[in-house]
Design an enzyme around this catalytic site. Structure first.
Site, PDB file in Angstrom:
ATOM      1  N   SER A   1       0.835  -1.180   0.000  1.00 45.11           N
ATOM      2  CA  SER A   1       0.000   0.000   0.000  1.00 45.11           C
ATOM      3  C   SER A   1       0.872   1.232   0.000  1.00 45.11           C
ATOM      4  CB  SER A   1      -0.872   0.032   1.247  1.00 45.11           C
ATOM      5  OG  SER A   1      -0.035   0.299   2.355  1.00 45.11           O
ATOM      6  N   LYS A   2       0.291   2.316  -0.533  1.00 48.66           N
ATOM      7  CA  LYS A   2       1.088   3.534  -0.629  1.00 48.66           C
ATOM      8  C   LYS A   2       1.369   4.154   0.729  1.00 48.66           C
ATOM      9  CE  LYS A   2      -2.904   6.295  -1.786  1.00 48.66           C
ATOM     10  NZ  LYS A   2      -3.638   6.984  -2.819  1.00 48.66           N
ATOM     11  N   ARG A   3       0.679   3.666   1.756  1.00 48.53           N
ATOM     12  CA  ARG A   3       0.964   4.145   3.117  1.00 48.53           C
ATOM     13  C   ARG A   3       2.366   3.714   3.542  1.00 48.53           C
ATOM     14  NH1 ARG A   3      -1.568   7.852   5.575  1.00 48.53           N
ATOM     15  NH2 ARG A   3      -3.243   8.315   4.146  1.00 48.53           N
TER      16      ARG A   3
END
Ligand code: GLU
Length: 505
Positions: A263-265
């Site tokens: 995830s881009k997190r």
């Protein structure tokens, strides 16, 4: 190396596809699945198709399609058919095929495997709320399955909008095979009567995907594991049309180091980020080829005879992947998108470049004319000698900016509230369109909501991005530095602060 064409079990020539949706930046997962499809097709003398699935108009991003093409080309992938190169099964953009989907939905209405459902959005919402209250899984209750022809005609005469839904056979089950797993059986009672055609005439993903895979004569559907839960609906659709199934290969999902879904997190997931940050495409492709474990590791004998160390077994080119990649070796364990490994690989590739190639790599990425040309006007008015260019712009060329607390922490704010506000800035910027006006208004809206003055708000971001409280104009600098790199810098700042805060506890 040439490969003899092989055929699918039903003797058709091999055809595979990727079907990205243009909803934002090109995702590393698209290149990963793209590479797998490419290898599969080329190893079998088959065709690799690129189809754009752009029927979800709410998530559509106009610039995304072009970026997907460019990013895939950047890693070195090419396709035999697609919206840009054409081919015998076009158009390859779903928004140009809506008539085809409508006709196919009509076929299902006519053969009784689909039906019209006339409920309004409010009625469906009320149904959902009732189910939530009753703690039953929210799904369509099938009410309009049994409308009489007279009722249907009356609704149509009234001009009521309707969707077309799949009539999932009740009280039975279906089994399909995934080539990397054992047979998967699903109970039809757990499958919702999926909407196939929406009331605006647009198809859902399921209908368009199946119709296109059939019409484009796709023999093997190789896609990410997250689509496995959609496959029962697809199998039912193939059955409803009376079509043969393709083979399904669901590839293990990429994971963060902590094993959560990528995830881009936690990781930059945009290929644009890697391109702009100075990763070499051949290193990225090699890295993607390592994921999933399809490459045979060198044998003991090869290690000894070629004098390899174990890590060197991880370095291979696209021709080597074509030769050695084996789909049956893929392990389902969830390959880790490990940035440490990617960086190491990139370093290996950098060292292999000749001095000229190395210089060319710099000049086409972080020292490209376009990049320097975009930076220059931001500092021209502030300089007295050209020699000061580096002093004023170093943050554009650095990878690691770690300002001390004395720089970024506003006088009247605590560490905790400042870090929390920086996290809000990240969220606001993630959602922003990347131009100076939109960035400014996203930041100001946030500042007003959280009662941070414009000065405190912008100074904090300036410190995080540039490492200093004096810099060229902030929003313009963010634009030139690029969205994915700016967000990554902010994310890394937050991670560092989190670690520091934990150490202090
Ligand atoms: N449009 C889907 C995506 O965005 C395609 C999934 C599939 O390959 O069926 O990935």
């Amino acid at each position: 190396m040439t490969f003899e064409p092989t055929v699918a079990p039903d003797s058709r020539p091999i055809r595979v596809r990727i079907a990205p949706s243009p909803t934002g930046d090109p995702h590393v997962g698209t290149a990963y699945i793209g590479l797998l499809n490419y290898l599969f097709a080329k190893q079998r003398g088959g065709k690799f198709v690129l189809r754009i699935e752009d029927t979800d108009r709410t998530r559509f991003v106009a610039t995304s399609e072009h970026m997907i093409f460019e990013a895939l080309k950047w890693v070195g992938l090419t396709w035999d058919e697609g919206p840009d190169v054409g081919g015998p099964f076009g158009p390859y953009r779903q928004s140009e095929r809506t008539e085809i989907y409508r006709e196919h939905a009509e076929i299902l209405l006519a053969n009784g495997t689909a039906y019209r459902s006339f409920e309004t959005a409010e009625e469906l919402e009320a149904m959902r709320q009732q189910q939530i209250a009753a703690k039953t899984p929210p799904r369509y209750n099938g009410a309009h399955r049994h409308l009489t022809p007279a009722q249907i005609d009356a609704y149509l005469a009234e001009g009521r909008p309707y969707t077309i839904r799949l009539k999932v056979p009740e009280n039975t089950s279906t089994t399909f095979t995934d080539e990397l797993r054992t047979a998967i059986t699903f109970d039809h009672n757990n499958v919702d009567d999926q909407v196939l055609l929406k009331s605006d005439g647009y198809p859902t993903y399921h209908l368009a995907n199946v119709v296109d895979d059939h019409l484009m004569q796709i023999t093997d559907v190789i896609r990410a594991e997250e689509w496995i839960s959609s496959t029962p609906k697809h199998v039912l659709l193939y059955n409803a049309f009376g079509w043969d199934l393709p083979r399904f290969w669901h590839m293990p999902l990429l994971r963060n180091v902590d094993k959560s879904k990528i995830s881009k997190r936690k990781n930059p997931v945009s290929l644009v980020f890697y391109q702009q940050s100075g990763y070499l495409p051949q290193a990225m492709l090699n890295f993607l080829g390592l994921l999933g474990g399809g490459m045979a590791q060198p044998t003991e004998a090869e290690i000894v005879s070629k004098g390899l160390n174990t890590k060197e077994g991880d370095i291979f080119s696209l021709p080597e992947m074509l030769e050695k990649f084996d789909f049956k070796r893929i392990s389902l364990g969830g390959p880790v998108f490990d940035l440490v490994k990617l960086k190491w690989l990139n370093g290996e590739y950098l060292r292999k470049l000749t001095p000229d190639e190395f210089f060319a790599a710099l000049r086409t990425t972080i020292l490209s004319d376009d990049y320097v040309r975009a930076i220059a006007p931001l500092v021209q008015a502030r300089m007295e000698t050209l020699g000061q260019f580096g002093d004023m712009t170093s943050f554009f060329f650095s990878d690691n900016i770690s300002p001390p607390e004395s720089v970024w922490l506003p006088k009247k704010r605590t560490f905790e509230e400042t870090v929390a506000f920086a996290a809000e800035q990240l969220t606001a910027l993630e959602a922003a369109t990347w131009d100076a006006t939109s960035i400014e208004s996203a930041l100001k809206t946030l500042g007003e909501a959280k009662q941070w003055s414009v000065k405190e708000n912008f100074m904090l971001l300036r410190a995080i991005l540039t490492g200093s409280l004096t810099s060229p104009p902030l929003t313009e600098s963010l634009v030139v530095f690029g969205k994915s790199r700016s967000l990554d810098r902010l994310r890394r700042f937050l991670e560092t602060q989190k670690k520091l805060a934990n150490q202090r506890k």
